[in-house]
Design an enzyme around this catalytic site. Structure first.
Site, PDB file in Angstrom:
ATOM      1  N   TYR A  75     -28.668 -50.103 -14.397  1.00 31.53           N
ATOM      2  CA  TYR A  75     -27.690 -51.200 -14.477  1.00 31.53           C
ATOM      3  C   TYR A  75     -28.006 -52.414 -13.634  1.00 31.53           C
ATOM      4  CZ  TYR A  75     -25.164 -47.294 -16.385  1.00 31.53           C
ATOM      5  OH  TYR A  75     -24.807 -46.214 -17.120  1.00 31.53           O
ATOM      6  N   ASP A  81     -29.448 -36.121 -24.528  1.00 38.54           N
ATOM      7  CA  ASP A  81     -30.656 -36.523 -23.801  1.00 38.54           C
ATOM      8  C   ASP A  81     -31.604 -35.345 -23.587  1.00 38.54           C
ATOM      9  OD1 ASP A  81     -29.279 -38.902 -23.649  1.00 38.54           O
ATOM     10  OD2 ASP A  81     -28.931 -38.810 -21.480  1.00 38.54           O
ATOM     11  N   ARG A 133     -24.212 -39.043 -26.880  1.00 42.31           N
ATOM     12  CA  ARG A 133     -25.667 -39.249 -26.770  1.00 42.31           C
ATOM     13  C   ARG A 133     -26.255 -37.990 -26.155  1.00 42.31           C
ATOM     14  NH1 ARG A 133     -26.663 -42.969 -22.566  1.00 42.31           N
ATOM     15  NH2 ARG A 133     -27.541 -41.203 -21.493  1.00 42.31           N
ATOM     16  N   SER A 157     -24.493 -41.646 -14.717  1.00 42.96           N
ATOM     17  CA  SER A 157     -25.165 -42.870 -14.260  1.00 42.96           C
ATOM     18  C   SER A 157     -26.094 -42.623 -13.079  1.00 42.96           C
ATOM     19  CB  SER A 157     -24.158 -43.957 -13.891  1.00 42.96           C
ATOM     20  OG  SER A 157     -23.471 -44.388 -15.035  1.00 42.96           O
ATOM     21  N   GLU A 167     -18.514 -45.008 -11.765  1.00 41.46           N
ATOM     22  CA  GLU A 167     -19.048 -45.792 -12.883  1.00 41.46           C
ATOM     23  C   GLU A 167     -18.065 -46.853 -13.384  1.00 41.46           C
ATOM     24  OE1 GLU A 167     -21.670 -42.899 -15.435  1.00 41.46           O
ATOM     25  OE2 GLU A 167     -20.032 -41.802 -14.536  1.00 41.46           O
ATOM     26  N   GLU A 215     -28.844 -33.282 -21.028  1.00 40.87           N
ATOM     27  CA  GLU A 215     -27.388 -33.388 -20.941  1.00 40.87           C
ATOM     28  C   GLU A 215     -26.828 -34.084 -22.164  1.00 40.87           C
ATOM     29  OE1 GLU A 215     -25.707 -36.202 -18.316  1.00 40.87           O
ATOM     30  OE2 GLU A 215     -27.363 -37.617 -18.458  1.00 40.87           O
ATOM     31  N   ASN A 242     -23.794 -36.880 -23.133  1.00 42.81           N
ATOM     32  CA  ASN A 242     -22.840 -37.878 -22.634  1.00 42.81           C
ATOM     33  C   ASN A 242     -21.843 -38.180 -23.736  1.00 42.81           C
ATOM     34  OD1 ASN A 242     -24.085 -38.887 -19.945  1.00 42.81           O
ATOM     35  ND2 ASN A 242     -25.791 -38.720 -21.377  1.00 42.81           N
ATOM     36  N   GLY A 265     -23.206 -45.204 -22.482  1.00 43.74           N
ATOM     37  CA  GLY A 265     -23.240 -46.661 -22.287  1.00 43.74           C
ATOM     38  C   GLY A 265     -23.132 -47.340 -23.641  1.00 43.74           C
TER      39      GLY A 265
HETATM   40  N1  LIG Z   1     -35.010 -31.911 -14.109  1.00 37.10           N
HETATM   41  C1  LIG Z   1     -35.409 -33.182 -14.131  1.00 37.10           C
HETATM   42  N2  LIG Z   1     -36.725 -33.489 -14.202  1.00 37.10           N
HETATM   43  C2  LIG Z   1     -37.146 -34.766 -14.200  1.00 37.10           C
HETATM   44  N3  LIG Z   1     -36.330 -35.822 -14.126  1.00 37.10           N
HETATM   45  C3  LIG Z   1     -35.011 -35.602 -14.045  1.00 37.10           C
HETATM   46  C4  LIG Z   1     -34.475 -34.273 -14.050  1.00 37.10           C
HETATM   47  N4  LIG Z   1     -33.146 -34.355 -13.975  1.00 37.10           N
HETATM   48  C5  LIG Z   1     -32.847 -35.666 -13.916  1.00 37.10           C
HETATM   49  N5  LIG Z   1     -33.959 -36.429 -13.948  1.00 37.10           N
HETATM   50  C6  LIG Z   1     -34.024 -37.895 -13.867  1.00 37.10           C
HETATM   51  O1  LIG Z   1     -32.807 -38.363 -13.305  1.00 37.10           O
HETATM   52  C7  LIG Z   1     -32.060 -39.144 -14.277  1.00 37.10           C
HETATM   53  C8  LIG Z   1     -30.565 -38.865 -14.141  1.00 37.10           C
HETATM   54  O2  LIG Z   1     -30.309 -37.486 -14.270  1.00 37.10           O
HETATM   55  P1  LIG Z   1     -29.276 -36.927 -15.340  1.00 37.10           P
HETATM   56  O3  LIG Z   1     -29.350 -35.459 -15.298  1.00 37.10           O
HETATM   57  O4  LIG Z   1     -29.530 -37.559 -16.646  1.00 37.10           O
HETATM   58  O5  LIG Z   1     -27.889 -37.372 -14.730  1.00 37.10           O
HETATM   59  P2  LIG Z   1     -26.834 -38.506 -15.149  1.00 37.10           P
HETATM   60  O6  LIG Z   1     -25.686 -37.777 -15.764  1.00 37.10           O
HETATM   61  O7  LIG Z   1     -26.445 -39.126 -13.876  1.00 37.10           O
HETATM   62  O8  LIG Z   1     -27.502 -39.438 -16.126  1.00 37.10           O
HETATM   63  C9  LIG Z   1     -32.673 -38.750 -15.605  1.00 37.10           C
HETATM   64  O9  LIG Z   1     -32.521 -39.761 -16.568  1.00 37.10           O
HETATM   65  C10 LIG Z   1     -34.126 -38.520 -15.237  1.00 37.10           C
HETATM   66  O10 LIG Z   1     -34.827 -39.756 -15.075  1.00 37.10           O
HETATM   67 MG   LIG Z   2     -28.527 -38.958 -17.810  1.00 36.01          MG
END
Ligand SMILES: Nc1ncnc2c1ncn2[C@@H]1O[C@H](COP(=O)(O)OP(=O)(O)O)[C@@H](O)[C@H]1O
Ligand SMILES: [Mg+2]
Length: 353
Positions: free
Chosen positions: A250, A291, A289, A181, A18, A305, A307, A311
């Protein structure tokens, strides 16, 4: 009344995937920080881990140079702790995303040097960065979340993956435990894809999270504070495609951000409450943040998660949610600096040294 001038050391770049995102964030923060209050030192961490102090004319855009949307890492190489120590009294802003920046490593260096810094300390940074460990803490506190397993890469034999596959009913998401990301994240709908996705995630971390795909809206909340954190109005991300991947975040800028999110008053209050609960649970400080997925007609809000260095460009969700909640981008920077100093003072009082 004139507040005393404050030196801000902005740390940006970093060795994670990142790196580029961080350079964009840093250029915006530096431009938005009130010049009548702050003296800025911009310290870039190159992809190879070397630290470089950006000459001021570069980031100020003087001499015909346009720093544009992204600050580049350049200038004389310096020794990390020496350059930090040379700015006694400074507040450090680690604007680093991902491993070796957001994960407690840089925060540990700043603790050793006894410098105030923006954002979470070592423990919260490390735990929030590790999706597998964070999920265990969420589970222990009874926070609702998607079903998942966290496995070491050496446990991901074809046989184990097949058992896992046979054991569930939906598509799966595969992610490196330590990353951000959407780097290394895939959605899979067959056992063959699962094996490929595990290898893709394993490029970034030995620990891999495999979880059910949730059908839901993506809702986020910005949290700000130390001991008594407050939550912003929630926002919503609508990915332009299958999921909110790196391109969407991004490159294409195609995802739609809706702030405030269209939620009922009760939903808004619930998600803000969950966000503050999760923030305190991981011992976050400064900012984070939080989520969620919103499974309507199902389980409701599921935490995804946290963060700890979200960002931070003016169009990023974190500042946008505060803007919608009445706190402007420059005022948010002031508040983060204040919280960094407050935490530093409180820690000094509570540790016997
Ligand atoms: N269990 C899930 N069900 C549906 N979509 C998911 C799931 N996990 C991740 N995503 C999708 O993938 C994106 C990135 O995953 P995330 O866990 O937020 O990782 P990162 O830390 O890379 O942001 C999420 O914003 C969402 O759009
Ligand atoms: Mg995420």
């Amino acid at each position: 009344m004139n507040a005393p001038r404050q030196t801000l050391v902005v740390l940006f770049g970093g060795q994670s995937a990142e790196h580029d995102v961080s350079r964009v964030t840093a250029s915006h923060v530096i431009r938005a920080a009130d010049p009548s209050r702050y003296d800025i030192i911009a310290v870039g961490i190159d992809r190879d881990g070397s630290w470089k102090v950006s000459p001021a004319h570069e980031w100020r855009g003087e001499g015909g140079r346009d720093t544009g949307e992204s600050l580049s890492v350049g200038g004389a190489e310096v020794e990390p702790s020496a350059v930090l120590r040379s700015h006694a009294g400074a507040v450090v802003m680690p604007l680093l995303h991902g491993p070796l920046g957001e994960d407690g490593t840089v925060q540990g260096l700043l603790e050793l040097l006894d410098m105030p810094y923006v954002g979470s300390g070592v423990l919260a940074s490390a735990v929030a960065m590790d999706k597998g460990v964070a999920k265990r803490l969420f589970a222990e506190a009874g926070l609702p979340q998607a079903r998942s397993v966290t496995m070491h890469h050496d446990e991901c034999s074809p046989r184990n993956l097949l058992v896992l596959w046979d054991d569930h009913a939906t598509d799966l998401f595969v992610k490196p435990a330590n990353m951000g990301s959407s780097v290394g994240v895939s959605r899979v709908s067959s056992p063959e894809e699962l094996a490929v996705a595990v290898e893709a995630a394993a490029r970034y971390d030995n620990w891999i999270v495999i979880e059910e795909a949730v059908r839901g809206r993506e809702i986020e909340v910005a949290v700000l504070g130390n001991r008594n954190p407050r939550a912003s109005l929630p926002g919503e991300i609508t990915p332009s495609k299958d999921f909110y991947d790196y391109e969407d975040k991004y490159v294409d800028d195609a995802a739609t951000l809706t702030v405030p999110a269209r939620l009922t008053e009760a939903q808004t209050e619930e998600v803000r409450r969950l966000a503050v609960h999760a923030y305190g649970l991981l011992r976050c400080e400064g900012m984070a943040r939080v989520d969620f997925f919103l499974e309507e007609d199902g389980r409701g809000f599921l935490i995804n998660e946290i963060n700890t260095i979200p960002g931070f460009t003016p169009i990023s969700m974190y500042p946008k949610m505060w803007e919608a909640s009445g706190l402007s981008y420059p005022a948010l920077i002031d508040e983060l600096v204040r919280l960094a100093l407050e935490r530093h003072t409180a820690r000094r009082r509570s540790t016997d040294r």
